[in-house]
Design a protein around this motif. Structure first.
Motif, mmCIF file in Angstrom:
data_model
loop_
_atom_site.group_PDB
_atom_site.id
_atom_site.type_symbol
_atom_site.label_atom_id
_atom_site.label_comp_id
_atom_site.label_asym_id
_atom_site.label_seq_id
_atom_site.Cartn_x
_atom_site.Cartn_y
_atom_site.Cartn_z
ATOM 1 N N ASP A 81 0.818 -1.190 0.000
ATOM 2 C CA ASP A 81 0.000 0.000 0.000
ATOM 3 C C ASP A 81 0.865 1.258 0.000
ATOM 4 O O ASP A 81 0.639 2.187 -0.754
ATOM 5 N N GLN A 88 -5.630 10.381 -3.670
ATOM 6 C CA GLN A 88 -6.945 9.939 -4.118
ATOM 7 C C GLN A 88 -8.001 10.730 -3.371
ATOM 8 O O GLN A 88 -8.005 10.738 -2.151
ATOM 9 N N ALA A 91 -15.058 10.763 -1.510
ATOM 10 C CA ALA A 91 -15.992 11.222 -0.476
ATOM 11 C C ALA A 91 -16.002 10.183 0.633
ATOM 12 O O ALA A 91 -15.966 9.000 0.378
ATOM 13 N N ARG A 92 -16.028 10.629 1.840
ATOM 14 C CA ARG A 92 -15.883 9.685 2.919
ATOM 15 C C ARG A 92 -16.513 10.267 4.173
ATOM 16 O O ARG A 92 -16.479 11.450 4.400
ATOM 17 N N ARG B 18 -7.864 1.788 2.938
ATOM 18 C CA ARG B 18 -7.505 2.349 1.625
ATOM 19 C C ARG B 18 -7.797 1.374 0.498
ATOM 20 O O ARG B 18 -8.237 1.746 -0.582
ATOM 21 N N ARG B 19 -7.546 0.090 0.765
ATOM 22 C CA ARG B 19 -7.834 -0.915 -0.271
ATOM 23 C C ARG B 19 -9.334 -1.042 -0.517
ATOM 24 O O ARG B 19 -9.767 -1.230 -1.647
ATOM 25 N N ASP B 21 -11.453 1.353 -0.125
ATOM 26 C CA ASP B 21 -11.762 2.567 -0.901
ATOM 27 C C ASP B 21 -11.549 2.343 -2.385
ATOM 28 O O ASP B 21 -12.403 2.670 -3.209
ATOM 29 N N ALA B 22 -10.368 1.807 -2.690
ATOM 30 C CA ALA B 22 -10.002 1.652 -4.104
ATOM 31 C C ALA B 22 -10.979 0.723 -4.812
ATOM 32 O O ALA B 22 -11.396 0.988 -5.937
ATOM 33 N N PRO B 58 -15.826 3.888 2.965
ATOM 34 C CA PRO B 58 -16.346 4.926 2.072
ATOM 35 C C PRO B 58 -17.866 4.979 2.167
ATOM 36 O O PRO B 58 -18.501 3.984 2.538
#
Ligand code: SF4
Lengths: 99, 401
Positions: A81, A88, A91-92, B18-19, B21-22, B58
């Protein structure tokens, strides 16, 4: 009643009733280990094993190797990662600051 | 604590988030509507709220809090039966603490005890059996509750009672089964679920084979998940990977505890002592075929339903309650008209407000990400490790009895 908690089998109290002393977060309790004794195994073979305890019963043996494997996979994901990370905007909930 | 703290590491949580999210960013469903994943088990609901995990996801992913909290789905009529047993002059009624405040149509067990009924909290069914052993002139009834996770412990306790010839002990059996319930949810027309987090502790007993139909027949991915924050995030990530690759499979994130085949000794005890009921009544969900068990003929003398006459009435949930809609994910807890007003953890109207595994109590206690107060994501991640270990009865110093 559904939350399990890890403990370690310290000693066998009684084979006949499948009772063992299990140390759970520093406290020793009498726990039934009928569900984790191997089919043709001896109770004493369980001493030292980590088990998941529910309502006074050891319901599963915790596999330290599998735990380590899961953590290792997660660690690798984290490393990849860092390498792949791209800025990036998504929206969150709660917002993301400083990324 | 070993096998607990490592699974709360903020750095790893961040990487997983993060993963996820992607994958959400390129998921076609997420572009049209929120992707809905159901965590079936109340233990997962508890972790999700305790650690604010929804704030790490997300907006395009929505968690639906399923029916896997045995206390929350207990219908009022069964609570009334418990109260009737507890008020029986010679009965010593024993129960897990979680069930004390579940409202019946007249009162809860807590209120019955305040009025003089003999109700004792036990940590284990074996503690209830010990009371029967020590007080042969009392009739001890154990309120057996839970999914497949706790079924074996009740079964083994009954077998023990039989072996020792303790006949002043019986079980009021309210055990329920997970598979027919998931099936009922999948068949319900209002539902638009995209995947499941499978219940880790039920699975350590039944194994992963019973879920195969969900992937094969209903084409939904299911990932059996552990109960720490990293477990749940990893399981969500695994579901997202399946969707991304167009797969629908049963996968196991919780390998350290769940063996593929489940637990043979536990299943043997369950099969010996219990048999399926034709149907069982659930709070909020109505009657579901084959979703409960009762004691086998051979153990009839340990069956409180056969030993005592019970009111056994079907009682409708209070009108204002919207527990059923919350259970199916049709509305969020805060959208229930009585949330936080007529219904609070101190004075619960519905049972989702009673147990810490109930969605409403969890939202009330830990705050809903969809409502105030909001937390910053970084703060949410860093908070993972610092939350204390589950306040588990096994580690409490005071004896529950
Ligand atoms: S707020 Fe109370 S009545 Fe409404 S759904 Fe939740 S538990 Fe049920």
């Amino acid at each position: 009643m559904c939350l399990g908690i890890p403990g370690r089998i310290v000693s066998i109290v009684d084979d006949e009733t499948d009772t063992a002393l299990v140390e759970i977060a520093g406290i020793r309790r009498a726990i039934n280990i009928a569900c984790v004794v191997e089919e043709d195994g001896r109770h004493a073979d369980c001493v030292g094993d980590w088990v998941l305890v529910h309502v006074g019963f050891a319901m599963s043996r915790i596999d330290a190797e599998e735990a380590a494997r899961t953590l290792e996979l997660l660690r690798e994901l984290g490393e990849m990662d860092e390498e792949l990370r791209q800025p990036q905007a998504s929206a969150r909930r709660g917002g993301e600051h400083g990324r | 604590m070993k096998f607990v703290d490592e699974f709360r590491d903020p750095g790893k949580a961040r990487a997983l988030a993060r993963r996820i999210d992607a994958l959400a960013a390129r998921n076609p469903i997420c572009r049209r509507r929120p992707l809905q994943l159901m965590e079936v088990c109340g233990g997962h609901t508890h972790t999700i709220f305790k650690y604010g995990l929804e704030q790490l996801l997300p907006e395009a992913i929505e968690l639906v809090h399923g029916p896997g909290c045995p206390v929350c789905v207990l219908p009022m009529g069964r609570v009334d039966d418990c109260v009737a047993l507890a008020e029986h002059p010679n009965i010593l009624f024993t129960t897990y603490g979680d069930a004390m405040r579940v409202p019946g149509s007249r009162k809860s067990l807590m209120q019955a005890r305040a009025e003089g009924a003999e109700v004792r909290l036990v940590y284990s069914p074996m503690d209830a059996l010990a009371l029967a052993r020590d007080q042969p002139d009392r009739e001890v009834v154990f309120f057996a509750l839970g999914f497949e996770t706790t079924m074996p412990s009740t079964a083994l306790t009954v077998l023990r009672a039989e072996a020792e010839g303790i006949d002043n002990f019986s079980v009021f059996c309210n055990h329920i089964t997970i598979i027919p319930t998931i099936k009922a949810i999948l068949d319900s027309p209002e539902l638009t679920l995209d995947g499941f987090l499978g219940p880790g502790h039920v699975s350590m007993v039944i194994g992963d084979a019973p879920y195969a139909f969900i992937a094969r027949h209903y084409r939904k991915p299911l990932v059996i998940s552990g109960f720490e924050p990293l477990d749940i995030l990893q399981a969500i990530w695994m579901v997202m990977v399946q969707l991304d690759e167009g797969r629908c499979e049963v996968e196991n994130q919780y390998r350290r505890v769940v063996p593929e085949a489940g637990n043979a000794a536990a299943l043997r005890a369950v099969q010996r002592v219990f048999r399926l009921r034709e149907f069982f009544e659930w709070r909020g969900l109505g009657s579901i075929d084959h979703s409960g068990v009762r004691l086998n003929e051979a153990y009839a003398r340990f069956d409180a339903e056969r030993r005592y006459s019970l009111p056994n009435l079907r009682i409708a949930d209070p009108k204002a309650c919207q527990c059923g809609e919350v259970l199916k994910g049709a509305i969020k807890p805060r959208q229930c008209k009585v949330f936080g007003t007529a219904c609070t953890p101190e004075t619960p109207l519905g049972s989702l407000m009673v147990s810490s595994e109930g969605a409403c109590a969890a939202v009330y206690r830990y705050g809903d990400p969809a409502g105030p107060p909001r937390r910053d994501r970084t703060e949410a991640v860093d908070g993972l490790a610092s939350r204390d270990a589950a306040d588990h009865p096994a580690t409490s110093q005071e004896k529950p009895t």
